[in-house]
Write an enzyme that holds these catalytic residues in place. Structure first.
Site, PDB file in Angstrom:
ATOM      1  N   ASP A   1       0.871  -1.362   0.310  1.00  0.00           N
ATOM      2  CA  ASP A   1      -0.170  -0.036   0.012  1.00  0.00           C
ATOM      3  C   ASP A   1       0.783   1.230  -0.151  1.00  0.00           C
ATOM      4  OD1 ASP A   1      -2.358   1.273   0.311  1.00  0.00           O
ATOM      5  OD2 ASP A   1      -2.457   1.758   2.357  1.00  0.00           O
TER       6      ASP A   1
ATOM      7  N   GLU B   1       2.969  -8.320   7.300  1.00  0.00           N
ATOM      8  CA  GLU B   1       2.234  -9.002   7.333  1.00  0.00           C
ATOM      9  C   GLU B   1       2.106  -9.776   6.162  1.00  0.00           C
ATOM     10  OE1 GLU B   1      -1.321  -5.918   6.871  1.00  0.00           O
ATOM     11  OE2 GLU B   1      -1.090  -5.373   7.996  1.00  0.00           O
TER      12      GLU B   1
ATOM     13  N   TYR C   1      -6.126  -3.072  13.087  1.00  0.00           N
ATOM     14  CA  TYR C   1      -7.546  -2.277  12.659  1.00  0.00           C
ATOM     15  C   TYR C   1      -9.011  -2.180  13.097  1.00  0.00           C
ATOM     16  CZ  TYR C   1      -3.849  -0.719   9.188  1.00  0.00           C
ATOM     17  OH  TYR C   1      -2.468   0.230   9.503  1.00  0.00           O
TER      18      TYR C   1
ATOM     19  N   GLU D   1       0.922  -0.988  14.058  1.00  0.00           N
ATOM     20  CA  GLU D   1      -0.208  -0.751  12.740  1.00  0.00           C
ATOM     21  C   GLU D   1      -2.211  -0.485  13.112  1.00  0.00           C
ATOM     22  OE1 GLU D   1      -0.112  -1.277   8.737  1.00  0.00           O
ATOM     23  OE2 GLU D   1       1.677  -1.358   8.835  1.00  0.00           O
TER      24      GLU D   1
ATOM     25  N   LYS E   1      -4.074   8.020   6.132  1.00  0.00           N
ATOM     26  CA  LYS E   1      -3.793   7.984   7.643  1.00  0.00           C
ATOM     27  C   LYS E   1      -3.567   8.508   8.760  1.00  0.00           C
ATOM     28  CE  LYS E   1      -5.728   2.707   7.446  1.00  0.00           C
ATOM     29  NZ  LYS E   1      -5.781   2.773   6.140  1.00  0.00           N
TER      30      LYS E   1
HETATM   31  C1  GCB Z   1      -1.579  -2.612   6.553  1.00  0.00           C
HETATM   32  C2  GCB Z   1      -0.128  -2.171   6.480  1.00  0.00           C
HETATM   33  C3  GCB Z   1      -0.024  -0.891   5.410  1.00  0.00           C
HETATM   34  C4  GCB Z   1      -1.044  -0.626   5.010  1.00  0.00           C
HETATM   35  C5  GCB Z   1      -2.188   0.073   6.361  1.00  0.00           C
HETATM   36  C6  GCB Z   1      -3.423   0.733   5.481  1.00  0.00           C
HETATM   37  O1  GCB Z   1      -1.962  -3.680   7.026  1.00  0.00           O
HETATM   38  O2  GCB Z   1       0.860  -3.159   6.265  1.00  0.00           O
HETATM   39  O3  GCB Z   1       1.110  -0.825   4.691  1.00  0.00           O
HETATM   40  O4  GCB Z   1      -0.919   0.908   4.251  1.00  0.00           O
HETATM   41  O5  GCB Z   1      -2.617  -1.184   6.396  1.00  0.00           O
HETATM   42  O6  GCB Z   1      -3.539   1.709   5.610  1.00  0.00           O
HETATM   43  O7  GCB Z   1      -4.444   0.071   5.003  1.00  0.00           O
END
Ligand code: GCB
Length: 598
Positions: free
Chosen positions: A166, A417, A473, A511, A575
């Site tokens: 991403d 991941e 998340y 994260e 984010k």
């Molecule tokens: C993740 C990834 C990261 C993404 C993030 C997102 O799990 O490790 O590279 O940018 O989520 O914002 O979705």
């Protein structure tokens, strides 16, 4: 032994460093015909582009921005005539791979876009004259190179990147390039390991040279007083009443390594050195035997126009913002950054989780969303794995080689991941961890960032890490918006399942976050509005504070950053706690307040 990457180019009595940064000639090579047409000798019809910078955002057209394939850089450089000298070119990185030619002759090839490329060009140059360097670079993604992805061909034949990660596939000569002249007999590498003994410290060192003359190593305090000295390629510096490098209170000594022939200097190398220890004890992370709770961010090297190009003002601004928010740590997600980031972190007392570009190890261009949905793509069961493993090991080696002496680097992250639920993934990562552990002189804790699919009951790799890093998340990809109370319940449920495993290891969230537009405000909150980001963070903090094995929180992300386009992204990933222009969203004040007393 080859000269090692850890020696960042430095000017001194015996070494000369000349920056080759500036405008270089540039040309795309979509048909990969440059080599047969002799572009290494001269780039016809080239344009000028700056180095360091990613090329993508310099242009105004889609084709150049999304270009995927071979591309060339060239410039001329003057080599001062010097006796008994080795001459090197050092590229901070060539993304993602490159072949370097000097005066039309191939000097080296390098795979991997985030670590230095060092070329000994002594036999290829004309001293006292202008010389020519050309680089054939390539930014294609595959499943056997890091980071992982694919190349997609559009109906009109244009090839573009299809990352399994991403962030935008920025590429080019993104870091500084130096011409380095060093004596024929020289210091090739050094490493240090500190230990504490009451108020005193011992710094054991090992120096690698390519000769047999005497080596001396001295340590100087901030005032320039010599506080310890030793001779020999291996030895120990005894430091009385040592000033320790503490988190957010850094003290740096200067270490000076010299090779002398009967008192005459042959070569010298000086560096900053922070005396500190790192240890994991049960669920605690200890720096200098004191527990530390990690507060900070996952970051990117990313900025408008320059892309991933190195830029000192940006480094300075980012550290000012991190300090302002009371952070003490960041992860170099998802690749090793330019070396200057680590130098500054050493100075500012920041902790770094240094990450190898092992990202995208799940076959999906929406990895971030699929990470929590149970998707499984047999990634470690495909024929590309042996080559991938070779490249992964090489980049772990180069990263540790480059960063091993930084006080700020307290841990290495060896993946982000990947799929971890098969015995194939376990076998793969066992090799990576075993190798990494065998080459780090400081025996730092090793880790990797796990996605939600790596659930406590399914994950086959958590036993490999010294502390757990979770990317979660709950309240964004899982049960977002009006469902947030479900999200928190699910989050607790997962944490209780980890707790029941009694791993007796620290857990760090590497994260957690929400996409948030700096323009949006709404009461009651809605997803994408600033109020939602704040509520999400507060809810996550309640979970973190319920488990004493949780020893850190690195928000995703420090700042908004560019990604591949798509319906999940609004001109990039939003984010950020700060905007891409490095101004605070409301969440920055929430973090600043929490971290003041944490
Ligand atoms: C993740 C990834 C990261 C993404 C993030 C997102 O799990 O490790 O590279 O940018 O989520 O914002 O979705």
């Amino acid at each position: 032994m080859r000269d090692q990457l850890s020696l960042y180019p430095k000017n001194n009595h015996s070494r000369t460093v000349v920056s080759l940064d500036g405008m270089w000639h540039f040309r795309f090579d979509p048909e990969s015909k440059g080599e047969t047409e002799g572009w290494m000798n001269h780039l016809d019809s080239s344009i000028s582009v700056p180095v360091p910078a990613s090329f993508a955002d310099l242009f105004t057209d889609q084709y150049s921005k999304n270009y995927c394939g071979d591309f060339w850089y060239e410039t001329d450089f003057f080599v001062p005539a010097k006796e008994q000298t080795r001459t090197q070119l050092r590229f901070g990185s060539i993304t993602h791979r490159g072949t370097v030619y000097v005066n039309g002759m191939k000097v080296t090839e390098h795979e991997g876009g985030f670590l230095p490329v060092l070329c000994d060009i002594t036999g290829y140059i004309r001293a006292g004259e202008f010389n020519h360097v050309a680089v054939k670079a390539n930014n294609e993604l595959s499943e056997s190179t890091l980071p992982c992805g694919a190349v997609k061909t559009l109906k009109n034949g244009t090839r573009i990147a299809a990352p399994y990660f991403d962030f935008f596939n920025y590429s080019g000569l993104q870091r500084s390039v130096y011409l380095v002249q060093i004596p024929e007999e020289h210091i090739q590498d050094y490493s240090t390991v500190s230990s504490l003994n009451g108020k005193d410290a011992e710094v054991s060192y090992e120096v690698v040279t390519n000769g047999n003359h005497e080596v001396t190593v001295s340590l100087f305090d901030k005032e320039g007083n010599r506080v310890a000295q030793s001779s020999g390629k291996k030895g120990t510096l005894h430091v009385k009443d040592a000033h320790l490098w503490e988190v957010r209170n850094a003290y740096l000594y200067d270490i000076k390594i010299e090779i002398k022939d009967n008192g005459t200097l042959i070569d010298e190398y000086c560096d900053r050195l922070g005396i500190r220890t790192v240890r994991i004890d049960g669920t605690k992370i200890l720096i200098n035997d004191k527990p530390v709770y990690l507060k900070g961010y996952g970051k990117h090297e990313d900025f408008d126009i320059i892309g991933r190009g190195f830029n000192w003002p940006l480094v300075k601004r980012d550290f000012e913002l991190m300090k302002w928010s009371n952070a003490n740590c960041f992860r170099t997600s998802h690749y090793p950054y330019a070396e200057e980031w680590y130098q500054f972190a050493d100075e500012e007392g920041f902790l770094i989780i240094d990450e190898v570009p092992a990202v995208g190890m799940m076959r999906s261009t929406h990895n971030f969303a699929d990470a929590g949905m149970g998707k499984y793509t047999y990634f470690f069961e495909t024929p590309t794995v042996p080559t991938l493993l070779k490249n992964h090991l090489q980049q772990v080696e180069e990263m540790i080689e480059r960063d091993k002496n930084h006080a700020s680097v307290f841990s290495y992250s060896l993946f982000n991941e990947p799929e971890t639920t098969s015995t194939y993934s376990h076998d793969y990562f066992s090799k990576i961890f075993e190798f990494a552990r065998s080459i780090d002189p400081q025996h730092r804790p090793m880790t990797g960032a796990f996605e939600k699919n790596s659930a406590p009951e399914k994950c086959q790799c958590y036993m490999l890490v010294d502390f757990m890093c979770l990317n979660r998340y709950y309240g964004w990809y899982i049960s977002g918006g009006p469902d947030i109370s479900d999200a928190i319940e699910k989050f607790h449920d997962e944490m209780q399942r980890w707790q029941a495993k009694n791993l007796n290891k620290p857990f760090v969230f590497t994260e957690f976050g929400t996409d948030t537009l700096a323009t949006e405000h709404k009461l009651p909150s809605v997803m994408w509005a600033q109020e939602y980001q704040n509520e999400y963070l507060e809810n996550n903090f309640k979970v973190f504070d319920s488990y004493d094995f949780i020893q850190g929180e690195l928000v995703w992300n420090f700042a908004d950053f560019q990604t591949t386009e798509g319906i999940f992204r609004v001109n990039g990933n939003k984010k950020g706690v700060f905007t891409r222009e490095r101004q605070p969203k409301d969440a920055a004040f929430v973090l600043k307040k929490r971290w003041e007393n944490k």
